[in-house]
Design an enzyme around this catalytic site. Sequence first.
Site, PDB file in Angstrom:
ATOM      1  N   LYS A  42     -20.230  -0.471  34.684  1.00 42.98           N
ATOM      2  CA  LYS A  42     -20.048  -0.974  33.317  1.00 42.98           C
ATOM      3  C   LYS A  42     -20.700  -2.343  33.178  1.00 42.98           C
ATOM      4  O   LYS A  42     -21.068  -2.963  34.185  1.00 42.98           O
ATOM      5  CB  LYS A  42     -18.554  -1.061  33.018  1.00 42.98           C
ATOM      6  CG  LYS A  42     -17.804  -1.972  33.980  1.00 42.98           C
ATOM      7  CD  LYS A  42     -16.310  -1.765  33.922  1.00 42.98           C
ATOM      8  CE  LYS A  42     -15.624  -2.733  34.876  1.00 42.98           C
ATOM      9  NZ  LYS A  42     -14.176  -2.539  34.907  1.00 42.98           N
ATOM     10  N   TYR A 252     -29.220 -34.026  27.093  1.00 49.03           N
ATOM     11  CA  TYR A 252     -28.292 -34.275  25.990  1.00 49.03           C
ATOM     12  C   TYR A 252     -27.182 -35.236  26.416  1.00 49.03           C
ATOM     13  O   TYR A 252     -26.601 -35.089  27.495  1.00 49.03           O
ATOM     14  CB  TYR A 252     -27.638 -32.971  25.542  1.00 49.03           C
ATOM     15  CG  TYR A 252     -28.503 -32.126  24.631  1.00 49.03           C
ATOM     16  CD1 TYR A 252     -28.967 -32.627  23.412  1.00 49.03           C
ATOM     17  CD2 TYR A 252     -28.868 -30.836  24.997  1.00 49.03           C
ATOM     18  CE1 TYR A 252     -29.754 -31.856  22.569  1.00 49.03           C
ATOM     19  CE2 TYR A 252     -29.658 -30.043  24.161  1.00 49.03           C
ATOM     20  CZ  TYR A 252     -30.090 -30.573  22.951  1.00 49.03           C
ATOM     21  OH  TYR A 252     -30.872 -29.797  22.130  1.00 49.03           O
TER      22      TYR A 252
END
Length: 353
Positions: A42, A252
């Site tokens: 999955k 940043y």
Amino acid sequence: MTDAPVAPPSSLRLRLDADALAANWRTLDSMSGTATAGAAVKADGYGLGAARVAEVLTKAGCQDFFVAHWSEVADVLRHVPPSRIAVLHGPLNSDEAGFARQTGVRPVLNSLEQVRRWLASGGGPCHLMVDTGMSRLGLAMAELGNPLLAKLDVDICMSHLASADENVNQNGEQLGRFSQVRETMKARRYSLANSAGIALGNAYHADLTRPGLALYGGIARPELAGRIMPVAYPEAAVLQVRTLEPGDKVGYNALFTADRPMRTGILAIGYADGYLRCWSGKGRFAFGGREVPVLGRVSMDLTIVDLTELPECREGDWLSVIYDLPQASATSGLSQYELLTLLGRRFSRQIGI
Ligand SMILES: *Cc1c(COP(=O)(O)O)cnc(C)c1O
């Protein structure tokens, strides 16, 4: 009309060690004793690419594959016969039940509602999930006496362990309830254990085990350390090399400021690729066997590393993300499952090492 130009190769790649993946399945299969190991593929094979993973595991001898969503069937169907693909979410509506019947893929029925829906669609071989104590998907123990269940043709009757990665009483409690399930519910095969459950020993193995994490290199319990090998190797290219003067701010919010002349590399990986901001100032990359730290904040598409000690590393070179799963989990606070399934769509997923 001319064909659209083919995009050049990505500057992000996720190498898959196919031999390690196959070896991990064989290890888990042999640790499963008289039971056979299947594979949870999955979430796009835990982020590694479900089609590639299914191809490798099929060749290794794996026969039973588990996905969560119906949308995940197509990739696995390229390498696995439909009757050996189980869809854990089951049929939520008649479209999904119809899709199962058309393809021959088997639904895992999780509720009496889903049982009715499956029978109404015409039924056929299916799997059944019973909740033995995690209150997630599955029939309640009390529902096992329902006469509707006698109409089902159940291949795998399964349950799922909530805490197999811990030594807690809940494991034994679930095992006890599962043995009641086996006495009550008729099925061709029974299945309980995930990766961690395999390491709990023979009592938990039933007929079929369902490892996921450990196939992909995750160490779900200490017993697996040293037996399970890493499989996933993320790598990013250096887009630019810069030099910094003392006082220059990096990234940043200027979380890092150079206190000496430095050389940095700007890498083509960021939080949009699953390299989350928790790695800011903490992550490490490797080049030619040497490790360098992340400087400042990880941004959406870029991460900055210190190349001062790696003068030979240049624009266009590839750095490997240090991604040893247990250790990366301890450093980042992310689970080993998250570390794998986060890896984004911009990685080109390659086989080979
Ligand atoms: C995801 C999943 C597995 C695999 O679990 P791991 O802990 O990754 O080994 C097995 N069974 C079910 C029902 C699952 O949802």
